[in-house]
Design an enzyme around this catalytic site. Structure first.
Site, mmCIF file in Angstrom:
data_model
loop_
_atom_site.group_PDB
_atom_site.id
_atom_site.type_symbol
_atom_site.label_atom_id
_atom_site.label_comp_id
_atom_site.label_asym_id
_atom_site.label_seq_id
_atom_site.Cartn_x
_atom_site.Cartn_y
_atom_site.Cartn_z
ATOM 1 N N ARG A 20 0.845 -1.206 0.000
ATOM 2 C CA ARG A 20 0.000 0.000 0.000
ATOM 3 C C ARG A 20 0.879 1.255 0.000
ATOM 4 O O ARG A 20 1.093 1.863 -1.046
ATOM 5 C CB ARG A 20 -0.970 -0.032 1.194
ATOM 6 N N HIS A 212 4.863 4.130 12.741
ATOM 7 C CA HIS A 212 4.900 4.056 11.273
ATOM 8 C C HIS A 212 5.859 5.157 10.828
ATOM 9 O O HIS A 212 5.461 6.322 10.692
ATOM 10 C CB HIS A 212 3.477 4.273 10.739
ATOM 11 N N HIS A 214 8.687 6.913 8.377
ATOM 12 C CA HIS A 214 9.366 7.025 7.075
ATOM 13 C C HIS A 214 10.835 7.373 7.342
ATOM 14 O O HIS A 214 11.197 7.872 8.416
ATOM 15 C CB HIS A 214 8.663 8.069 6.210
ATOM 16 N N CYS A 245 4.213 9.306 0.367
ATOM 17 C CA CYS A 245 2.827 9.751 0.277
ATOM 18 C C CYS A 245 2.749 10.815 -0.813
ATOM 19 O O CYS A 245 3.549 11.750 -0.816
ATOM 20 C CB CYS A 245 2.371 10.316 1.623
HETATM 21 P P1 HMG Z 1 -13.079 14.501 -2.050
HETATM 22 O O1 HMG Z 1 -12.876 14.758 -3.509
HETATM 23 O O2 HMG Z 1 -13.067 15.659 -1.109
HETATM 24 O O3 HMG Z 1 -14.376 13.610 -1.794
HETATM 25 O O4 HMG Z 1 -11.967 13.462 -1.594
HETATM 26 P P2 HMG Z 1 -15.900 13.900 -1.943
HETATM 27 O O5 HMG Z 1 -16.557 13.241 -0.773
HETATM 28 O O6 HMG Z 1 -16.143 15.363 -2.185
HETATM 29 O O7 HMG Z 1 -16.282 13.081 -3.262
HETATM 30 C C1 HMG Z 1 -15.798 13.465 -4.541
HETATM 31 C C2 HMG Z 1 -15.823 12.249 -5.460
HETATM 32 O O8 HMG Z 1 -14.944 11.236 -4.952
HETATM 33 C C3 HMG Z 1 -17.182 11.603 -5.573
HETATM 34 O O9 HMG Z 1 -17.281 11.027 -6.859
HETATM 35 C C4 HMG Z 1 -17.107 10.489 -4.567
HETATM 36 O O10 HMG Z 1 -17.990 9.418 -4.835
HETATM 37 C C5 HMG Z 1 -15.674 10.035 -4.743
HETATM 38 P P3 HMG Z 1 -17.996 11.796 -8.083
HETATM 39 O O11 HMG Z 1 -19.393 12.045 -7.569
HETATM 40 O O12 HMG Z 1 -17.211 13.055 -8.306
HETATM 41 O O13 HMG Z 1 -17.899 10.794 -9.210
HETATM 42 N N1 HMG Z 1 -15.148 9.370 -3.544
HETATM 43 C C6 HMG Z 1 -14.599 8.132 -3.550
HETATM 44 N N2 HMG Z 1 -14.387 7.247 -4.542
HETATM 45 C C7 HMG Z 1 -13.839 6.070 -4.184
HETATM 46 N N3 HMG Z 1 -13.487 5.745 -2.916
HETATM 47 C C8 HMG Z 1 -13.688 6.614 -1.909
HETATM 48 C C9 HMG Z 1 -14.271 7.864 -2.218
HETATM 49 N N4 HMG Z 1 -14.604 8.928 -1.464
HETATM 50 C C10 HMG Z 1 -15.136 9.843 -2.277
HETATM 51 N N5 HMG Z 1 -13.344 6.277 -0.657
HETATM 52 C C11 HMG Z 1 -11.040 11.766 -0.203
HETATM 53 C C12 HMG Z 1 -11.880 13.031 -0.247
HETATM 54 C C13 HMG Z 1 -10.692 11.497 1.255
HETATM 55 C C14 HMG Z 1 -11.835 10.624 -0.774
HETATM 56 C C15 HMG Z 1 -9.765 12.021 -1.038
HETATM 57 O O14 HMG Z 1 -9.132 13.159 -0.557
HETATM 58 C C16 HMG Z 1 -8.812 10.854 -0.969
HETATM 59 O O15 HMG Z 1 -9.068 9.788 -1.510
HETATM 60 N N6 HMG Z 1 -7.665 11.025 -0.278
HETATM 61 C C17 HMG Z 1 -6.750 9.938 -0.044
HETATM 62 C C18 HMG Z 1 -5.341 10.386 -0.153
HETATM 63 C C19 HMG Z 1 -4.442 9.222 0.113
HETATM 64 O O16 HMG Z 1 -4.763 8.071 -0.178
HETATM 65 N N7 HMG Z 1 -3.255 9.502 0.692
HETATM 66 C C20 HMG Z 1 -2.287 8.484 0.974
HETATM 67 C C21 HMG Z 1 -2.689 7.585 2.094
HETATM 68 S S1 HMG Z 1 -2.449 8.284 3.713
HETATM 69 C C22 HMG Z 1 -0.766 8.032 4.023
HETATM 70 O O17 HMG Z 1 -0.037 7.612 3.162
HETATM 71 C C23 HMG Z 1 -0.252 8.271 5.412
HETATM 72 C C24 HMG Z 1 0.021 6.974 6.189
HETATM 73 O O18 HMG Z 1 0.908 6.128 5.466
HETATM 74 C C25 HMG Z 1 0.618 7.300 7.552
HETATM 75 C C26 HMG Z 1 1.840 8.231 7.463
HETATM 76 O O19 HMG Z 1 2.792 7.935 6.744
HETATM 77 O O20 HMG Z 1 1.782 9.243 8.163
HETATM 78 C C27 HMG Z 1 -1.269 6.182 6.443
HETATM 79 MG MG MG Z 2 3.069 6.316 5.398
#
Ligand code: HMG
Ligand code: MG
Length: 307
Positions: A20, A212, A214, A245
């Site tokens: 992931r 966790h 990095h 990220c």
């Molecule tokens: P948004 O655009 O603000 O969402 O994104 P929304 O609620 O306004 O919806 C907009 C569109 O997105 C809609 O579709 C929703 O259905 C769709 P449309 O009507 O335009 O066709 N949507 C989704 N589709 C699929 N799956 C979903 C989903 N939610 C909404 N779950 C959102 C908000 C949170 C979804 C977006 O900002 C996002 O996906 N962010 C994720 C970013 C990410 O994955 N970052 C990396 C992971 S975190 C990380 O790496 C840190 C970690 O490792 C720890 C560390 O290192 O500190 C864990």
């Molecule tokens: Mg991370």
């Protein structure tokens, strides 16, 4: 102190995040069959948890768009957990539909990172997690709560440990069975990491705190050792040190699983993980990606093998 699964103080639960975190920032999407191969090899190497995808917006992180296919195809082993990230109810429903048994919600300790990563404030993110925790409890799905930028934010700089502790306490109260502290950009140093553990342990039992880290500044292993000394027994790591990220500019990969296992073996800690099998898996995925592993232990083992 006993560990979360009752296996004793010398057992460290190593949670593999390579499929992931390791792949979410790659320039191109790794096909499902390669991810499945990677995940199955990691589980076969003895890792008790192998994070396998993220049900986030495919527009935001296209590399995770094949998470459904991945989960449908993994041959799941008894005793191994295959968690996935879910930022909201939509993500939870997608995960539940393919039989995910543990999900991760993720908040940030800094407002700018929260906005960049999830397009909402910290408070709004918690409001999104509340129904996820409730639905998960109803369906018997476990929820881990990540807090990012715990030792520094790429946009705001220093982060107050009090804010981190408060957030961790709220996630725990909401139903997260563990909180994991993310040094998203790898800026922490051992004394700061240890002090953070002391602070967070005032809000969450030590046994329910994970780390966790990095490795951007090469401190992840040292920080981990400092946290182990404080009693932490759940550590995330990524095969070959893959990771990053998309919304944390300049962040390097996670602590490498090979480096962590080598150190834990040397300390006489138990993990149940076969270091050679992890290193072979690292060679497989970095070979596919077309680059060398950043893990020093993986490089040393490969050199010894070649000799
Ligand atoms: P948004 O655009 O603000 O969402 O994104 P929304 O609620 O306004 O919806 C907009 C569109 O997105 C809609 O579709 C929703 O259905 C769709 P449309 O009507 O335009 O066709 N949507 C989704 N589709 C699929 N799956 C979903 C989903 N939610 C909404 N779950 C959102 C908000 C949170 C979804 C977006 O900002 C996002 O996906 N962010 C994720 C970013 C990410 O994955 N970052 C990396 C992971 S975190 C990380 O790496 C840190 C970690 O490792 C720890 C560390 O290192 O500190 C864990
Ligand atoms: Mg991370």
């Amino acid at each position: 102190m006993g560990s979360e699964n009752g296996r004793g103080d010398r057992f460290v639960r190593v949670q593999e995040v390579g499929a992931r975190d390791g792949l979410q920032n790659e320039p191109r999407t790794v096909p499902a069959e390669i991810k499945v191969d990677l995940i199955e090899r990691l589980a076969a190497a003895g890792l008790p948890a192998v994070e396998s995808g993220a049900f986030v917006s495919p527009k935001w992180v296209p590399q995770m768009a094949n998470s459904e296919e991945v989960f449908r195809r993994i041959n799941r082993r008894d005793g191994v957990t295959y968690p996935a990230l879910t930022p909201n109810m939509k993500g939870f429903e997608r995960a539940a539909a393919v039989g995910v048994t543990e999900v991760g919600v993720f908040a940030a300790a800094s407002e700018t990172f929260s906005q960049r990563n999830t397009n909402c404030t910290i408070e709004e993110s918690l409001e999104r997690f509340r129904p996820v925790c409730a639905a998960a409890a109803e369906e018997g799905v476990r929820v881990q709560g990540y807090v990012s930028t715990v030792l520094g934010c790429p946009y705001e700089g220093a982060v107050d440990p009090g804010i981190v502790a408060d957030l961790c306490g709220r996630l725990y109260a909401m139903g997260c069975y563990r909180v994991a502290l993310g040094d998203t950009i790898g800026v922490g140093t051992p004394s700061k990491a240890a002090a953070l553990i002391d602070r967070v342990a005032e809000a969450v039992p030590l046994t329910d705190i994970g780390i966790h880290f990095h490795d951007t500044y090469g401190q992840a292993l040292a920080n981990t050792l400092a946290c182990l000394d404080r009693g932490i027994r759940t550590v995330d790591a990524s095969v070959s040190g893959l990771g990053g990220c998309p919304y944390a500019p300049g962040a390097a990969g996670n602590l490498a699983t090979e480096d962590l296992i080598y150190m834990l073996d040397g300390l006489g800690m138990e993990t149940g993980v076969d270091l050679d099998a992890v290193a072979e898996t690292g060679a497989f995925i970095t070979g596919w990606l077309g680059r060398a592993p950043v893990s020093r232990v993986a490089q040393a083992l490969a050199g010894r093998k070649a000799a």
